[in-house]
Design a protein around this motif. Sequence first.
Motif, PDB file in Angstrom:
ATOM      1  N   ARG A   1       0.830  -1.211   0.000  1.00 45.68           N
ATOM      2  CA  ARG A   1       0.000   0.000   0.000  1.00 45.68           C
ATOM      3  C   ARG A   1       0.864   1.260   0.000  1.00 45.68           C
ATOM      4  NH1 ARG A   1      -1.928   4.073  -0.549  1.00 45.68           N
ATOM      5  NH2 ARG A   1      -3.917   4.929   0.174  1.00 45.68           N
ATOM      6  N   GLY A   2       1.925   1.255   0.793  1.00 46.51           N
ATOM      7  CA  GLY A   2       2.837   2.384   0.796  1.00 46.51           C
ATOM      8  C   GLY A   2       3.525   2.567  -0.540  1.00 46.51           C
ATOM      9  N   HIS A   3       3.885   1.454  -1.168  1.00 42.29           N
ATOM     10  CA  HIS A   3       4.524   1.506  -2.486  1.00 42.29           C
ATOM     11  C   HIS A   3       3.559   2.074  -3.523  1.00 42.29           C
ATOM     12  CE1 HIS A   3       7.433   0.425  -5.516  1.00 42.29           C
ATOM     13  NE2 HIS A   3       6.574  -0.356  -6.141  1.00 42.29           N
ATOM     14  N   LEU A   4       2.298   1.640  -3.457  1.00 40.47           N
ATOM     15  CA  LEU A   4       1.280   2.164  -4.373  1.00 40.47           C
ATOM     16  C   LEU A   4       1.172   3.680  -4.242  1.00 40.47           C
ATOM     17  CD1 LEU A   4      -1.144   1.589  -6.347  1.00 40.47           C
ATOM     18  CD2 LEU A   4      -2.579   1.465  -4.293  1.00 40.47           C
ATOM     19  N   ASP A   5       1.178   4.165  -3.023  1.00 43.94           N
ATOM     20  CA  ASP A   5       1.068   5.609  -2.798  1.00 43.94           C
ATOM     21  C   ASP A   5       2.278   6.340  -3.378  1.00 43.94           C
ATOM     22  OD1 ASP A   5      -0.449   7.803  -1.333  1.00 43.94           O
ATOM     23  OD2 ASP A   5       1.551   8.045  -0.496  1.00 43.94           O
TER      24      ASP A   5
END
Length: 281
Positions: free
Chosen positions: A79-83
């Motif tokens: 999720r952090g990578h997606l952001d």
Amino acid sequence: MDDLAGFLRTRRSRVDPAAVGIPTDSRRRVEGLRREEVAHLSGVSVDYYVRLEQGRATQPSEQVLDALARVLGLDETERGHLDRLARQRRRTKVPGGRVRPELLRVLDLVADAPALIMDHRLDVLAGNRLAGLLFGRPIPGLNTARHIFLEEAERGLYADWETCTLDVVGHLRLAAGTYPEDPRLASLIGELAMGSERFRRLWARADVRARTHGRKAYRHPLVGLLDLHQENFALPDESGMELLVLSAAPGSPAEDGLRLLAGLDADSEAAHPRVNARVRE
């Protein structure tokens, strides 16, 4: 080096349609979810989601990213990578990589365990004497990704080599998403892709990993198996650096092995070449 479109495509290909309530039959030819199914489940239009996967939509909202993360089953790291991928217009400055003298003094204080300072490219910027003896080579110039994929695959220093390769690729994916304009990182990824078929296959999967602690086992040619525990400590000031300490459980064979390793004469040809454990920029 990395992009939102490619990450979304790989993630949706891994979602089991049945797990999100979509019936399947033998006529289904798509692996994972279709674009329109992701759009429907996320509550966005098909046109908008298609533009996301084609790289034509910019700055998706937090609500959209949250919905996509839920549908695609992303964990916290993903999720952090997606952001970060969605916000790449806000460029993150590439750290300089200078090791402060105070950090080098900390390394000197770690006497009973290998300790390293590493940057986001997995370049080892400094290490104590035990780290040099563990790797059997001078610390300056060591890049653990290159070491694992291009130098050590056949020599067997890494007892869990396949797991190590997963960790390395997952870390580099995160770094590429954080520092998309780092030319040295791009060059390293290209070198690994050219030199290692396993790296190419793992990179195509677009997996991301953030490993902060866990087992790390080495098969040292002189002292045998060292079953160690690795702790990663992120250093402050947005340096992108980590302090890694590899410790042995009290009373374990690995503790005996590290004690034996520490007693080796670093200048002896029977042991290892002299270790220059520090590099300064």
